[in-house]
Enzyme design. Sequence first.
Site, short mmCIF file in Angstrom:
data_model
loop_
_atom_site.label_atom_id
_atom_site.label_comp_id
_atom_site.label_asym_id
_atom_site.label_seq_id
_atom_site.Cartn_x
_atom_site.Cartn_y
_atom_site.Cartn_z
CB SER A 273 -0.88 -0.17 1.36
OG SER A 273 -1.97 0.56 1.06
CG HIS A 414 -5.54 -2.52 0.47
ND1 HIS A 414 -4.94 -2.00 -0.55
CD2 HIS A 414 -5.03 -1.81 1.68
CE1 HIS A 414 -4.07 -1.26 -0.45
NE2 HIS A 414 -4.14 -1.22 1.00
C1 GCU Z 1 -5.41 4.72 1.80
C2 GCU Z 1 -4.78 5.62 0.59
C3 GCU Z 1 -3.91 4.87 -0.37
C4 GCU Z 1 -2.77 4.05 0.63
C5 GCU Z 1 -3.75 3.37 1.42
C6 GCU Z 1 -2.71 2.38 2.66
O1 GCU Z 1 -6.39 4.09 1.21
O2 GCU Z 1 -5.77 6.41 -0.09
O3 GCU Z 1 -3.31 5.27 -1.61
O4 GCU Z 1 -2.34 3.18 -0.41
O5 GCU Z 1 -4.60 4.28 2.38
O6 GCU Z 1 -1.54 2.99 2.65
O7 GCU Z 1 -3.26 1.47 3.34
#
Ligand code: GCU
Length: 447
Positions: A273, A414
């Site tokens: 992420s 995710h």
């Molecule tokens: C949020 C953000 C993302 C990121 C994510 C994370 O959703 O919008 O860009 O990748 O957090 O780091 O969990």
Amino acid sequence: MKLCAISTAAFRVALATFLAVAPLSEGQNHKKFVPNYDEGKIPAYTLPDPLAPLGGARIETTADWEERGRPATLRLLTEQMYGKMPVGKPDGFKVVLDQEVTDALHGKAIRREYLVSFADGQGPVVRLLLYLPKKEIVNSKVPAFLGLNFRGNQCVESDPRITLNEGYVLGGKKDGDNKAMAEKLRGSAAARWSAELIIDQGFALATACCGNIDPDFHDGFKNGVHPLFTKGAPNPDEWGTVSAWAWGLSRLLDALEGIVEIDAERVGVIGHSRLGKASLWAGATDERFRLVISNNSGCGGAALSKRAIGETVGRINRSFPHWFNGNFKQYNEKEAALPFDQHQLISLIAPRAVYVASATKDQWADPKGEFLSLIHAEPVYRLYHDAPFGFTEEPKPGRRVGRVMGFHLREGKHNVTPEDWNHYLKFGNRWLKRAVKSGSDAVDPEP
Ligand code: GCU
């Protein structure tokens, strides 16, 4: 801060010319952000040719890429998005072994904690957690995976001997008093790190909390490593937090270089992420990383920005104003005007191995845009390798594809799971276990 070879005047002229062809248009005023998830509503876009960054004659050789293409691309992404960061290991860099246990992970691993600092012990101290596979280190140096974690090393395993993270962790209090929360989180990311799986395959695993390098909230860059090198707020072309994390990953690689059991020429950098954005940027800027893994990195990571699907440039810059630099804000709702896209971030990793992983239920991160980045970076990889990726259609969930450039789409949300690690370990076995030269001598170890 110094950057790279290309002359400033030449770069400015090329950038100005490029922006004149793709003028900034008036952005919409996004009061409440509603993401688009409809492929049919993606704006028409043209991706810059990665072999002609900022126009000019198309690059056809590895020498030309290394002389002209790579420096221009690196400079573009540095100045317009991630920001310049300090170059190399600082003079006051120090690594101190703090503790060691020899019976970790059912007796299979030695586990150490090192304290890494950058200014003779002043400023942030990063606690590096390292697992070494006991069997393999007897006969040889071992390859390693290195990645940052969100909420402290104690999340990686439930062993109470792992030092609790001190200071800010994601979702914690900004004043840094997060001990009670950190204690509750012991072992909470054990599946995400899959330490035993990694050790069983003969790799070392190294990790540290991203907040030790730069806490993940916007305080005008007063905390973390920024004040050690930048007076006041960074200039619009200087580093934000993603760059600080990437810089920290390079410093942790410096630390690994000093650890006798590790083969620091065979280190893969991994991140999930926001930390996947950082691992890609670390891999793009630091050519010592032999393999670069992006797990669900999405917008600002592997996903193409010009598709403007799921999370967009404007949305990410407003929600996380500290992640990227000041210049990047000019592209809020103006993706068409971006003089580059994220496939060019991937192209900076060539000829080294790169792996992008997505998840079916992670539409916010635009799995398709992540896949397309690989496809559109492939021409640069092709200068070095035959069929580096070799796929044009997204594979079915669960299937790993690609040779030097790898991809899988995991069924699910995710996250990083043991299923993802199984793919990374197979890819790591190919790219980190045998001697592979970098640069134009790169050889594909596949038969
Ligand atoms: C949020 C953000 C993302 C990121 C994510 C994370 O959703 O919008 O860009 O990748 O957090 O780091 O969990």
